[in-house]
Motif scaffolding. Structure first.
Motif, PDB file in Angstrom:
ATOM      1  N   MET A  83       0.818  -1.193   0.000  1.00  0.00           N
ATOM      2  CA  MET A  83       0.000   0.000   0.000  1.00  0.00           C
ATOM      3  C   MET A  83       0.867   1.264   0.000  1.00  0.00           C
ATOM      4  SD  MET A  83      -2.972   1.045  -0.253  1.00  0.00           S
ATOM      5  CE  MET A  83      -4.449   1.714   0.333  1.00  0.00           C
ATOM      6  N   SER A  84       2.013   1.230   0.705  1.00  0.00           N
ATOM      7  CA  SER A  84       2.896   2.391   0.771  1.00  0.00           C
ATOM      8  C   SER A  84       3.387   2.784  -0.612  1.00  0.00           C
ATOM      9  CB  SER A  84       4.098   2.112   1.678  1.00  0.00           C
ATOM     10  OG  SER A  84       3.684   1.981   3.013  1.00  0.00           O
ATOM     11  N   LYS A  85       3.744   1.800  -1.421  1.00  0.00           N
ATOM     12  CA  LYS A  85       4.249   2.106  -2.766  1.00  0.00           C
ATOM     13  C   LYS A  85       3.162   2.735  -3.634  1.00  0.00           C
ATOM     14  CE  LYS A  85       7.939  -1.269  -2.784  1.00  0.00           C
ATOM     15  NZ  LYS A  85       8.550  -2.424  -3.401  1.00  0.00           N
ATOM     16  N   PHE A  86       1.944   2.243  -3.497  1.00  0.00           N
ATOM     17  CA  PHE A  86       0.828   2.806  -4.256  1.00  0.00           C
ATOM     18  C   PHE A  86       0.580   4.263  -3.843  1.00  0.00           C
ATOM     19  CE2 PHE A  86      -3.798   3.596  -4.568  1.00  0.00           C
ATOM     20  CZ  PHE A  86      -3.910   3.570  -5.952  1.00  0.00           C
ATOM     21  N   LEU A  87       0.527   4.512  -2.527  1.00  0.00           N
ATOM     22  CA  LEU A  87       0.313   5.869  -2.036  1.00  0.00           C
ATOM     23  C   LEU A  87       1.462   6.794  -2.435  1.00  0.00           C
ATOM     24  CD1 LEU A  87      -1.129   5.124   1.519  1.00  0.00           C
ATOM     25  CD2 LEU A  87      -2.332   6.190  -0.405  1.00  0.00           C
ATOM     26  N   LEU A  88       2.685   6.284  -2.343  1.00  0.00           N
ATOM     27  CA  LEU A  88       3.840   7.087  -2.737  1.00  0.00           C
ATOM     28  C   LEU A  88       3.782   7.429  -4.220  1.00  0.00           C
ATOM     29  CD1 LEU A  88       6.515   8.426  -2.024  1.00  0.00           C
ATOM     30  CD2 LEU A  88       7.637   6.209  -2.399  1.00  0.00           C
ATOM     31  N   SER A  89       3.373   6.477  -5.034  1.00  0.00           N
ATOM     32  CA  SER A  89       3.232   6.732  -6.468  1.00  0.00           C
ATOM     33  C   SER A  89       2.198   7.821  -6.731  1.00  0.00           C
ATOM     34  CB  SER A  89       2.836   5.453  -7.208  1.00  0.00           C
ATOM     35  OG  SER A  89       3.849   4.491  -7.093  1.00  0.00           O
ATOM     36  N   LEU A  90       1.051   7.735  -6.058  1.00  0.00           N
ATOM     37  CA  LEU A  90       0.017   8.770  -6.210  1.00  0.00           C
ATOM     38  C   LEU A  90       0.516  10.128  -5.732  1.00  0.00           C
ATOM     39  CD1 LEU A  90      -3.254   6.917  -5.113  1.00  0.00           C
ATOM     40  CD2 LEU A  90      -2.521   7.516  -7.431  1.00  0.00           C
ATOM     41  N   HIS A  91       1.246  10.124  -4.626  1.00  0.00           N
ATOM     42  CA  HIS A  91       1.791  11.362  -4.069  1.00  0.00           C
ATOM     43  C   HIS A  91       2.752  12.024  -5.061  1.00  0.00           C
ATOM     44  CE1 HIS A  91       3.572  14.157  -1.225  1.00  0.00           C
ATOM     45  NE2 HIS A  91       4.744  13.559  -1.314  1.00  0.00           N
ATOM     46  N   VAL A  92       3.659  11.247  -5.632  1.00  0.00           N
ATOM     47  CA  VAL A  92       4.631  11.786  -6.591  1.00  0.00           C
ATOM     48  C   VAL A  92       3.915  12.256  -7.863  1.00  0.00           C
ATOM     49  CG1 VAL A  92       6.599  11.188  -8.065  1.00  0.00           C
ATOM     50  CG2 VAL A  92       6.576  10.485  -5.665  1.00  0.00           C
ATOM     51  N   LEU A  93       2.973  11.461  -8.356  1.00  0.00           N
ATOM     52  CA  LEU A  93       2.215  11.880  -9.537  1.00  0.00           C
ATOM     53  C   LEU A  93       1.437  13.170  -9.290  1.00  0.00           C
ATOM     54  CD1 LEU A  93       0.912   8.462 -10.889  1.00  0.00           C
ATOM     55  CD2 LEU A  93       2.456  10.059 -12.060  1.00  0.00           C
ATOM     56  N   ALA A  94       0.822  13.270  -8.123  1.00  0.00           N
ATOM     57  CA  ALA A  94       0.084  14.490  -7.798  1.00  0.00           C
ATOM     58  C   ALA A  94       1.023  15.694  -7.744  1.00  0.00           C
ATOM     59  CB  ALA A  94      -0.651  14.326  -6.465  1.00  0.00           C
ATOM     60  N   ALA A  95       2.203  15.500  -7.199  1.00  0.00           N
ATOM     61  CA  ALA A  95       3.175  16.597  -7.133  1.00  0.00           C
ATOM     62  C   ALA A  95       3.593  17.038  -8.531  1.00  0.00           C
ATOM     63  CB  ALA A  95       4.394  16.176  -6.316  1.00  0.00           C
ATOM     64  N   ILE A  96       3.840  16.078  -9.396  1.00  0.00           N
ATOM     65  CA  ILE A  96       4.257  16.410 -10.762  1.00  0.00           C
ATOM     66  C   ILE A  96       3.132  17.098 -11.523  1.00  0.00           C
ATOM     67  CG2 ILE A  96       4.897  15.413 -12.998  1.00  0.00           C
ATOM     68  CD1 ILE A  96       6.431  13.238 -11.339  1.00  0.00           C
ATOM     69  N   VAL A  97       1.941  16.514 -11.449  1.00  0.00           N
ATOM     70  CA  VAL A  97       0.812  17.019 -12.231  1.00  0.00           C
ATOM     71  C   VAL A  97       0.257  18.331 -11.666  1.00  0.00           C
ATOM     72  CG1 VAL A  97      -1.563  16.496 -12.919  1.00  0.00           C
ATOM     73  CG2 VAL A  97       0.201  14.760 -13.124  1.00  0.00           C
ATOM     74  N   ALA A  98       0.252  18.510 -10.361  1.00  0.00           N
ATOM     75  CA  ALA A  98      -0.356  19.701  -9.765  1.00  0.00           C
ATOM     76  C   ALA A  98       0.645  20.819  -9.496  1.00  0.00           C
ATOM     77  CB  ALA A  98      -1.083  19.332  -8.476  1.00  0.00           C
ATOM     78  N   VAL A  99       1.761  20.494  -8.886  1.00  0.00           N
ATOM     79  CA  VAL A  99       2.703  21.539  -8.501  1.00  0.00           C
ATOM     80  C   VAL A  99       3.546  21.987  -9.693  1.00  0.00           C
ATOM     81  CG1 VAL A  99       4.609  22.152  -6.966  1.00  0.00           C
ATOM     82  CG2 VAL A  99       2.744  20.721  -6.125  1.00  0.00           C
ATOM     83  N   GLY A 100       3.881  21.068 -10.574  1.00  0.00           N
ATOM     84  CA  GLY A 100       4.687  21.423 -11.741  1.00  0.00           C
ATOM     85  C   GLY A 100       4.096  22.551 -12.567  1.00  0.00           C
ATOM     86  N   PRO A 101       2.834  22.453 -12.975  1.00  0.00           N
ATOM     87  CA  PRO A 101       2.243  23.545 -13.760  1.00  0.00           C
ATOM     88  C   PRO A 101       2.207  24.882 -13.022  1.00  0.00           C
ATOM     89  CG  PRO A 101       0.934  21.568 -14.010  1.00  0.00           C
ATOM     90  CD  PRO A 101       1.952  21.282 -12.929  1.00  0.00           C
ATOM     91  N   VAL A 102       1.996  24.837 -11.715  1.00  0.00           N
ATOM     92  CA  VAL A 102       1.971  26.090 -10.954  1.00  0.00           C
ATOM     93  C   VAL A 102       3.348  26.744 -10.979  1.00  0.00           C
ATOM     94  CG1 VAL A 102       1.611  27.159  -8.685  1.00  0.00           C
ATOM     95  CG2 VAL A 102       0.110  25.324  -9.439  1.00  0.00           C
TER      96      VAL A 102
END
Length: 163
Positions: A1-20
């Motif tokens: 479960m940790s790897k799945f959550l970490l993957s979502l966390h990293v993807l969210a950072a790339i997709v959300a914070v990157g454009p900002v």
């Protein structure tokens, strides 16, 4: 479960914070390039001047919308940290603190100043270079904080999780 959550966390950072970070960095020079007075209306629909304002407006919208989506980053981060059992680690507390400061900087200084400059441009008023320079400074600090958070997330000083 940790790897799945970490993957979502990293993807969210790339997709959300990157454009900002990118759009916020592009905003000050784009605002400086808008010629004044801004052409409004007319047979050609406003011409290049209106297009320049639309570009600045789009950059602000990207910042605003993706900042809202960026809420997912700390939410998923806390879930990941809880599943990994690292909620009390110093590197995580430092990251959370820096993330909060970055979010506060975005909400209190970057987005409101972008809105003020957009209002000026929409009213056909010239934009003072000093105002765009200050905005660029706040944007740079915001981006620097995110870079520091990224480094802390990768290096995890003092972590025993195998970084």
């Amino acid at each position: 479960m940790s790897k799945f959550l970490l993957s979502l966390h990293v993807l969210a950072a790339i997709v959300a914070v990157g454009p900002v970070t990118v759009a916020a960095s592009m905003f000050p020079p784009a605002a400086r390039r808008v010629p004044v007075p801004v052409a409004v209306g007319g047979a050609d629909g406003g011409g290049a001047d209106a297009g320049d304002v639309r570009t600045v407006r789009l950059l602000h919208r990207i910042c605003r919308v993706y900042a809202g989506l960026g809420i997912a980053v700390p939410v998923l981060g806390f879930a990941t940290a809880a599943s990994m059992g690292v909620l009390g680690d110093a590197w995580l507390i430092a990251s959370v603190t820096l993330t909060a400061v970055a979010a506060g900087l975005l909400a209190a200084f970057v987005l409101p100043r972008q809105e003020e400059l957009l209002e000026q441009l929409a009213d056909g008023q010239p934009v003072e270079r000093a105002r765009t320079v200050r905005l660029a400074m706040f944007t740079g600090l915001f981006n620097l904080l995110w870079a520091a958070v990224t480094i802390l997330m990768i290096v995890r000083p003092g972590s025993t999780t195998g970084a």
